[in-house]
Design an enzyme around this catalytic site. Structure first.
Site, PDB file in Angstrom:
ATOM      1  N   LYS A 195     -58.547 -65.837  91.545  1.00  0.00           N
ATOM      2  CA  LYS A 195     -58.046 -64.950  90.487  1.00  0.00           C
ATOM      3  C   LYS A 195     -58.379 -65.527  89.106  1.00  0.00           C
ATOM      4  O   LYS A 195     -57.867 -66.588  88.727  1.00  0.00           O
ATOM      5  CB  LYS A 195     -56.525 -64.828  90.656  1.00  0.00           C
ATOM      6  CG  LYS A 195     -55.831 -64.034  89.586  1.00  0.00           C
ATOM      7  CD  LYS A 195     -55.971 -62.539  89.789  1.00  0.00           C
ATOM      8  CE  LYS A 195     -55.377 -61.777  88.607  1.00  0.00           C
ATOM      9  NZ  LYS A 195     -55.765 -60.371  88.623  1.00  0.00           N
ATOM     10  N   LYS A 202     -55.315 -52.375  95.438  1.00  0.00           N
ATOM     11  CA  LYS A 202     -54.352 -51.282  95.270  1.00  0.00           C
ATOM     12  C   LYS A 202     -54.145 -50.549  96.602  1.00  0.00           C
ATOM     13  O   LYS A 202     -53.021 -50.219  96.971  1.00  0.00           O
ATOM     14  CB  LYS A 202     -54.828 -50.302  94.192  1.00  0.00           C
ATOM     15  CG  LYS A 202     -54.833 -50.939  92.795  1.00  0.00           C
ATOM     16  CD  LYS A 202     -55.188 -49.933  91.709  1.00  0.00           C
ATOM     17  CE  LYS A 202     -55.702 -50.647  90.463  1.00  0.00           C
ATOM     18  NZ  LYS A 202     -54.835 -51.727  89.953  1.00  0.00           N
ATOM     19  N   LYS A 244     -50.290 -58.099  91.315  1.00  0.00           N
ATOM     20  CA  LYS A 244     -49.128 -57.326  90.892  1.00  0.00           C
ATOM     21  C   LYS A 244     -48.881 -56.105  91.776  1.00  0.00           C
ATOM     22  O   LYS A 244     -47.745 -55.671  91.937  1.00  0.00           O
ATOM     23  CB  LYS A 244     -49.248 -56.913  89.427  1.00  0.00           C
ATOM     24  CG  LYS A 244     -50.277 -55.834  89.190  1.00  0.00           C
ATOM     25  CD  LYS A 244     -49.979 -55.001  87.965  1.00  0.00           C
ATOM     26  CE  LYS A 244     -50.562 -53.624  88.106  1.00  0.00           C
ATOM     27  NZ  LYS A 244     -51.948 -53.566  88.597  1.00  0.00           N
ATOM     28  N   GLY A 291     -52.666 -52.889  83.254  1.00  0.00           N
ATOM     29  CA  GLY A 291     -52.842 -53.437  81.905  1.00  0.00           C
ATOM     30  C   GLY A 291     -52.923 -52.377  80.824  1.00  0.00           C
ATOM     31  O   GLY A 291     -52.386 -52.555  79.733  1.00  0.00           O
ATOM     32  N   ASN A 292     -53.585 -51.236  81.115  1.00  0.00           N
ATOM     33  CA  ASN A 292     -53.760 -50.207  80.091  1.00  0.00           C
ATOM     34  C   ASN A 292     -52.454 -49.570  79.656  1.00  0.00           C
ATOM     35  O   ASN A 292     -52.355 -49.014  78.573  1.00  0.00           O
ATOM     36  CB  ASN A 292     -54.684 -49.102  80.590  1.00  0.00           C
ATOM     37  CG  ASN A 292     -56.108 -49.596  80.698  1.00  0.00           C
ATOM     38  OD1 ASN A 292     -56.488 -50.556  80.025  1.00  0.00           O
ATOM     39  ND2 ASN A 292     -56.888 -48.959  81.552  1.00  0.00           N
TER      40      ASN A 292
END
Lengths: 316, 316
Positions: free
Chosen positions: A127, A273, A211, A9-10
């Protein structure tokens, strides 16, 4: 060398941003610089990205306008966010490539990801999506819509949707073709638009695919040499926030598997991740790196970030 | 045979629809049937579509939420609508293709169209976008935003934006590649996201490119044998609504040019469609057909619709 990059997002808008297009353009301009550097150094790039804040704003717009404009379901909102972010990202990448005198160009493919309708995630929505509400309002919306809400660390309530595993991409064949043709491809934004196969037809579902897991599947599909998961930190830590905190340079597949099972990586942040890295490493034998945007070039060509798997890690 | 199809608003949702996803899915399911028939008969299809009602609803959602979520400019909204419509259209096409046992699949490419910053259209905004307002509200918005409004036939006021001519597509090369690879490609929705080149960078502009003119450029680019402009009527009429009204079967390039210049085709409806046909016919020597969705298969393989240009027309 071919690499799949998963942007967090960043990379799309700064934390705490109001969500203006100027903020997004500024963030994407910065994001595009090191990515264009990679292209300049011969890396074939496939770029995937999150969409949390962006699809959150689309959901919020829908809600404020709901008495006047029928809201679209999550899958359609996800596709809208792919168009929005993909367009802005492609434009930022093109500009960065042009500034370097590179002929490579970027493009965005609207991408659907097939999930399994029997994925256990559909029985346990986890989520969070969209805005936060105080309890009474969340209850009212739940009553009106059937949405499921859960309380968040900030004591507010948010809608939660299932987060099933990505199985394959509907646009697999053309995706491979445009990558083979040498374009920088933006694909499977927001984890891809989740669809299930039902009687040989595709149907969108109200869900969000992680994602990073999607990026791992994409990396496997395109036979990437490298999966790059970009986040806010330069390296992954074990014992993060404790007195035993230590930065990790390299993990073998076995070491990462063990630390993940031991709960070293927080669920909902670093955990998925590492899981995504392991998915790719197991499927490909290649390496995955978790690092920040600022270190991505060094992660590819030197030893920045936390490397998981790959030959070096297996040997070391 | 390769054909570019330009779908009008009715192909995406029925006239007067509230804009629910169920309405869109139902309309697209019907739209996909004859298009899949064309694919089944060996036609390579490239599909472009309008986005008026859809981007109108996105603009309206933005407005209702404007105190809470920063609105995006027109170009970004256009990209969102490409994601939204492209996703739903691809899904409808895929289902129709699968029902026929065809292996061809559809995909949607987010598409930017380059326009000329010096296009005279930028000095005279003409294209209505978004909702209609009574005069005082339009004045207030104009004052706050600098938007230009004009009065509409229904006495309400709508924002108007420039409608520059399409020059070329940013995604030209990959577009051709996926078409050559045999996919059904959805591209340049809503006329494409309009961008100008400024100091070797691309920049989105607040404008709307006519979707039929864009489809004509697309048809020229992909060297289509046929441009199909789909609308609500089976054929084009001369003297429409007068006692002299007559359906037109075939027009040579010269005849169409003459009728267009004589004002036979209303501006803002049939006029731009004929202009788009002429653009393609002049550039390619091939034929363009204006017809309805229901007649599209016969327009390709028999003589339904109004044909402009092509060998037959030039000879006849």
């Amino acid at each position: 060398m071919r690499a799949v990059v998963a942007l967090g997002g960043n990379a799309l808008s700064p934390p705490g941003a109001a969500g203006t297009v100027a903020e997004m353009r500024a963030a994407l301009r910065k994001t595009a610089e090191p990515l264009a550097d990679l292209v300049g150094r011969g890396v074939e790039l496939v770029i995937s990205h999150g969409n949390g804040p962006q699809v959150g704003r689309i959901l919020l717009q829908q809600e404020y306008a709901a008495d006047h404009v029928p809201p679209m379901p999550m899958d359609v909102c996800g596709a809208e966010s792919q168009g929005q972010i993909g367009y802005l990202l492609v434009q930022a990448l093109d500009s960065a490539l042009r500034r370097r005198g590179l002929d490579t160009r970027a493009l965005c493919l609207v991408t659907q990801v097939v999930v399994d309708g029997r994925d256990p995630a559909f029985r346990r929505p986890t989520k969070p999506v969209g805005p936060s509400y105080p309890r009474p309002e969340a209850q009212r919306i739940a009553h009106e819509t059937g949405y499921v809400f859960t309380i968040q660390p900030d004591k507010l309530w948010r809608r939660v949707v299932p987060s099933p595993k990505p199985v394959r991409f509907v646009e697999e064949v053309p995706l491979l073709q445009v990558i083979e043709a040498g374009h920088v491809v933006v694909a499977a934004g927001g984890g891809g638009v989740p669809v299930v196969e039902h009687r040989r037809e595709l149907r969108g579902v109200e869900a969000v695919v992680d994602k990073d897991l999607t990026a791992a599947r994409l990396a496997t599909l395109v036979r990437a040499d490298l999966l790059l998961i970009l986040t806010t930190v330069d390296k992954v830590y074990a014992g993060f926030g404790t007195s035993q905190q230590r930065a990790l340079d390299r993990l073998t597949e076995a070491e990462a598997t063990e630390l993940l099972a031991a709960g070293e990586f927080p669920e909902g942040s670093m955990g998925p991740k590492i899981e995504a890295c392991l998915d790719f490493v197991r499927a490909s034998g290649a390496r995955a790196v978790v690092t920040s945007l600022g270190r991505v070039v060094d992660a590819v060509f030197a030893d920045a970030g936390t490397t998981i798997g790959g030959d070096g890690a297996v040997d070391g």
